[in-house]
Design a protein around this motif. Structure first.
Motif, PDB file in Angstrom:
ATOM      1  N   UNK A 148       0.807  -1.234   0.000  1.00 21.45           N
ATOM      2  CA  UNK A 148       0.000   0.000   0.000  1.00 21.45           C
ATOM      3  C   UNK A 148       0.833   1.274   0.000  1.00 21.45           C
ATOM      4  N   UNK A 149       1.984   1.275   0.673  1.00 24.70           N
ATOM      5  CA  UNK A 149       2.807   2.489   0.729  1.00 24.70           C
ATOM      6  C   UNK A 149       3.440   2.829  -0.622  1.00 24.70           C
ATOM      7  N   UNK A 150       3.381   1.900  -1.572  1.00 29.24           N
ATOM      8  CA  UNK A 150       3.902   2.174  -2.914  1.00 29.24           C
ATOM      9  C   UNK A 150       3.050   3.199  -3.658  1.00 29.24           C
ATOM     10  N   UNK A 151       1.863   3.484  -3.149  1.00 29.36           N
ATOM     11  CA  UNK A 151       0.949   4.405  -3.838  1.00 29.36           C
ATOM     12  C   UNK A 151       1.546   5.793  -4.026  1.00 29.36           C
ATOM     13  N   UNK A 152       2.483   6.197  -3.165  1.00 27.46           N
ATOM     14  CA  UNK A 152       3.059   7.538  -3.244  1.00 27.46           C
ATOM     15  C   UNK A 152       4.301   7.606  -4.129  1.00 27.46           C
ATOM     16  N   UNK A 153       4.674   6.502  -4.744  1.00 22.52           N
ATOM     17  CA  UNK A 153       5.877   6.490  -5.594  1.00 22.52           C
ATOM     18  C   UNK A 153       5.498   6.736  -7.058  1.00 22.52           C
ATOM     19  N   UNK A 154       6.522   7.075  -7.841  1.00 19.81           N
ATOM     20  CA  UNK A 154       6.344   7.369  -9.261  1.00 19.81           C
ATOM     21  C   UNK A 154       6.792   6.170 -10.105  1.00 19.81           C
ATOM     22  N   UNK A 155       6.304   6.086 -11.342  1.00 21.20           N
ATOM     23  CA  UNK A 155       6.611   4.915 -12.177  1.00 21.20           C
ATOM     24  C   UNK A 155       8.103   4.615 -12.331  1.00 21.20           C
ATOM     25  N   UNK A 156       8.951   5.662 -12.415  1.00 20.83           N
ATOM     26  CA  UNK A 156      10.376   5.412 -12.631  1.00 20.83           C
ATOM     27  C   UNK A 156      11.044   4.741 -11.433  1.00 20.83           C
ATOM     28  N   UNK A 157      10.359   4.708 -10.311  1.00 20.44           N
ATOM     29  CA  UNK A 157      10.914   4.081  -9.116  1.00 20.44           C
ATOM     30  C   UNK A 157      10.633   2.578  -9.051  1.00 20.44           C
ATOM     31  N   UNK A 158      10.029   2.041 -10.100  1.00 21.40           N
ATOM     32  CA  UNK A 158       9.684   0.627 -10.126  1.00 21.40           C
ATOM     33  C   UNK A 158      10.369  -0.072 -11.297  1.00 21.40           C
ATOM     34  N   UNK A 159      10.512  -1.376 -11.171  1.00 21.85           N
ATOM     35  CA  UNK A 159      11.016  -2.190 -12.277  1.00 21.85           C
ATOM     36  C   UNK A 159       9.910  -2.383 -13.306  1.00 21.85           C
ATOM     37  N   UNK A 160      10.273  -2.947 -14.466  1.00 18.48           N
ATOM     38  CA  UNK A 160       9.276  -3.187 -15.499  1.00 18.48           C
ATOM     39  C   UNK A 160       8.164  -4.105 -15.043  1.00 18.48           C
ATOM     40  N   UNK A 161       8.515  -5.162 -14.320  1.00 14.72           N
ATOM     41  CA  UNK A 161       7.499  -6.076 -13.820  1.00 14.72           C
ATOM     42  C   UNK A 161       6.581  -5.428 -12.807  1.00 14.72           C
ATOM     43  N   UNK A 162       7.142  -4.577 -11.942  1.00 17.83           N
ATOM     44  CA  UNK A 162       6.318  -3.879 -10.960  1.00 17.83           C
ATOM     45  C   UNK A 162       5.390  -2.874 -11.634  1.00 17.83           C
ATOM     46  N   UNK A 163       5.885  -2.187 -12.668  1.00 19.48           N
ATOM     47  CA  UNK A 163       5.023  -1.247 -13.396  1.00 19.48           C
ATOM     48  C   UNK A 163       3.861  -1.987 -14.060  1.00 19.48           C
ATOM     49  N   UNK A 164       4.131  -3.187 -14.588  1.00 19.24           N
ATOM     50  CA  UNK A 164       3.042  -3.935 -15.207  1.00 19.24           C
ATOM     51  C   UNK A 164       2.028  -4.367 -14.151  1.00 19.24           C
ATOM     52  N   UNK A 165       2.468  -4.636 -12.944  1.00 22.35           N
ATOM     53  CA  UNK A 165       1.535  -4.939 -11.851  1.00 22.35           C
ATOM     54  C   UNK A 165       0.641  -3.737 -11.555  1.00 22.35           C
TER      55      UNK A 165
END
Length: 325
Positions: A148-165
């Protein structure tokens, strides 16, 4: 009366584009990207749509979700007609169908947090606000394997697989009846693909959502689908359930696609007959007469160049469009 168990019903859908060529664009031509196709998808079912690049897979996908209008035919989603729908009626239908695109990096606004990306359809539809919205976002993130705390992050802070999630969470936010997955794992590392595929399967079991899974990778299709539809130059040439399709492909084009799939066991790879197609895929603006595949088919005879074969049911439940099957 429409069958309520059918989430998607496509009847004789055709999508054409007008083009120009020659000096000053004086010559006009018509690109027949989709050329009269019909298909049903039931609730909780995954149907894979496969074929070479340029065969019409993405055009059909865009048409189903309303990004492209057909020149003829009918598309019903959860019993509601999409073609010709306007205003509130169209918005209500669009809530029932969502799309997962190929590249998650291009599917998300880099200036918005992922929480905002997931919240947008919920806010636009007036489904949730305030604490209820935050709770809904947190639940969706948890369901796709994020925190849930990932809600405040931006797309560039995630890997490709996490962005697809994140994109999957956004697609499921409105609880659609159908999700069109347009090459959803092709832009991901091989090690991540299985995780995303397993996530899609788990979410389907939990929600009962139906998938139209567009792919060119038959090894991926084998893992996730219930049925396979093979498309060539805007038409369906073979439809079969997964086990029948992979055990006994019938159309020559399907056999060529299957022979190109690498085997993990080198002994099986060496023993398998490789069917190599000659020539290029014809232009959809100049489709050959008769069977469109006859210009590349090793089995083609005179009738193939004159008479277009129609999809015909076989004893094993598959349907094939070929004079020699």
């Amino acid at each position: 009366m429409s069958d309520t168990h059918q989430v998607l019903e496509i009847r004789d859908v055709a999508v054409h584009f007008n083009g120009r060529s020659g000096l000053f664009g004086r010559s006009q031509f018509v690109v027949k990207a989709v050329n009269g196709v019909s298909l049903d998808i039931a609730a909780g079912e995954t149907v894979a749509l496969v074929g070479e690049s340029g065969c019409g897979k993405s055009t059909l996908s865009n048409t189903i979700v309303g990004l492209q209008q057909p020149v003829e035919g009918s598309i019903r989603i959860a019993g509601e007609e999409v073609v010709g729908a306007r205003g509130k009626a169209l918005n209500d239908i669009r809530r029932k169908v969502q799309m997962i695109f190929q590249d998650p990096a291009l599917s998300l606004d880099p200036r918005s947090t992922i929480g905002a990306a997931i919240a947008e359809p919920l806010i636009v539809r007036g489904i949730a606000r305030g604490e209820a919205l935050k709770s809904r976002i947190a639940k969706l993130l948890t369901e796709v394997g994020l925190r849930p705390e990932h809600a405040d992050r931006y797309p560039h802070q995630f890997s490709g697989g996490q962005r697809q999630r994140v994109v999957i969470a956004r697609a499921l936010a409105l609880e659609p009846a159908l999700v069109v997955c347009d090459e959803p794992v092709s832009a991901l590392d091989v090690s991540v693909r299985a995780q995303i595929l397993n996530l899609l399967v788990a979410l389907q079991k939990r929600t009962g959502v139906a998938y139209l899974f567009v792919s060119h990778d038959l090894s991926v299709v084998r893992h996730i689908c219930d049925r396979v539809v093979v498309m060539y130059l805007g038409r369906f040439v073979e439809i079969a359930d997964r086990d029948t399709f992979f055990a006994n492909p019938k159309h020559p084009y399907t056999k060529a696609l299957m022979s190109a799939v690498p085997e993990a066991d080198p002994r099986l790879q060496r023993s398998r007959e490789r069917l190599i197609l000659t020539g290029e895929l014809p232009s959809p603006s100049n489709i050959p007469p008769g069977c469109a595949f006859h210009t590349r088919c090793p089995l083609a005879t005179e009738i193939c160049s004159r008479v277009r074969p129609e999809l015909t049911s076989r004893a094993d439940g598959s349907t094939v469009a070929c004079h020699h099957v």
